[in-house]
Design a protein around this motif. Structure first.
Motif, short mmCIF file in Angstrom:
data_model
loop_
_atom_site.label_atom_id
_atom_site.label_comp_id
_atom_site.label_asym_id
_atom_site.label_seq_id
_atom_site.Cartn_x
_atom_site.Cartn_y
_atom_site.Cartn_z
N LEU A 61 102.28 27.32 71.48
CA LEU A 61 103.74 27.12 71.53
C LEU A 61 104.19 26.72 72.93
N ALA A 111 108.86 36.80 62.10
CA ALA A 111 108.94 36.09 63.37
C ALA A 111 110.16 36.55 64.17
N TRP A 151 98.07 31.53 69.72
CA TRP A 151 99.26 30.92 69.12
C TRP A 151 100.36 30.71 70.15
N ALA A 197 109.83 30.56 63.92
CA ALA A 197 108.57 30.20 63.27
C ALA A 197 108.66 30.50 61.78
N LYS A 198 108.48 29.51 60.97
CA LYS A 198 108.59 29.64 59.51
C LYS A 198 107.26 30.11 58.90
N VAL A 212 105.45 32.67 59.44
CA VAL A 212 104.50 33.33 60.33
C VAL A 212 104.75 34.84 60.29
N ARG A 254 111.14 29.80 69.97
CA ARG A 254 110.18 29.23 69.00
C ARG A 254 109.54 30.31 68.15
N VAL A 255 109.25 31.44 68.76
CA VAL A 255 108.69 32.56 67.98
C VAL A 255 109.70 32.97 66.91
#
Length: 125
Positions: free
Chosen positions: A117, A59, A113, A45-46, A48, A41-42
């Motif tokens: 997640l 990311a 954050w 991440a769009k 970020v 997910r990290v």
């Protein structure tokens, strides 16, 4: 003969494997799989930006960094909570907290954050 052929076709086309795969819930996921999902997910991440020791990183770069830290930590990290607290929150060199700049420009500590997640991973979202 046709009966056996029909049974063989039904066995091959049976949805049972799909049903079995769907029955694995997020709660039965191993801690290592949750950490993998968190790092994934990290990486995806769009918009970020990760700020580590005053330097901005994408990311994908952040995910690579976290993966390297995880590998170096070995078996010392057993849970996603340990991963976040010990590897994802601050520099092991300087002790300076990692920050995350969200797409809307807001900056927060990476721990906040990453814990968000993790909640999403566990909720299956």
């Amino acid at each position: 003969m046709r009966t056996y052929l029909l049974i063989a076709c039904l066995a091959v086309l049976s949805p049972l494997p799909a049903i079995a795969a769907q029955s694995v819930s997020a709660s039965s996921r191993t801690p290592a799989a949750e950490i993998d999902a968190l790092i994934d997910r990290v990486a995806k991440a769009k918009g970020v930006i990760f700020i580590r020791n005053g330097t901005e990183h994408t990311a994908a770069q952040a995910a690579e960094h976290l993966q390297r830290k995880r590998k170096a930590a070995g078996k010392r990290i057993a849970t996603p909570e340990q991963f976040i607290e010990q590897l994802g929150t601050r520099s092991s060199v300087t002790g300076k907290a990692y920050r995350v700049r969200l797409p809307n420009g807001t900056e927060i500590d990476s721990a906040v954050w990453l814990n968000g997640l993790l909640r999403e991973v566990r909720a299956g979202r």
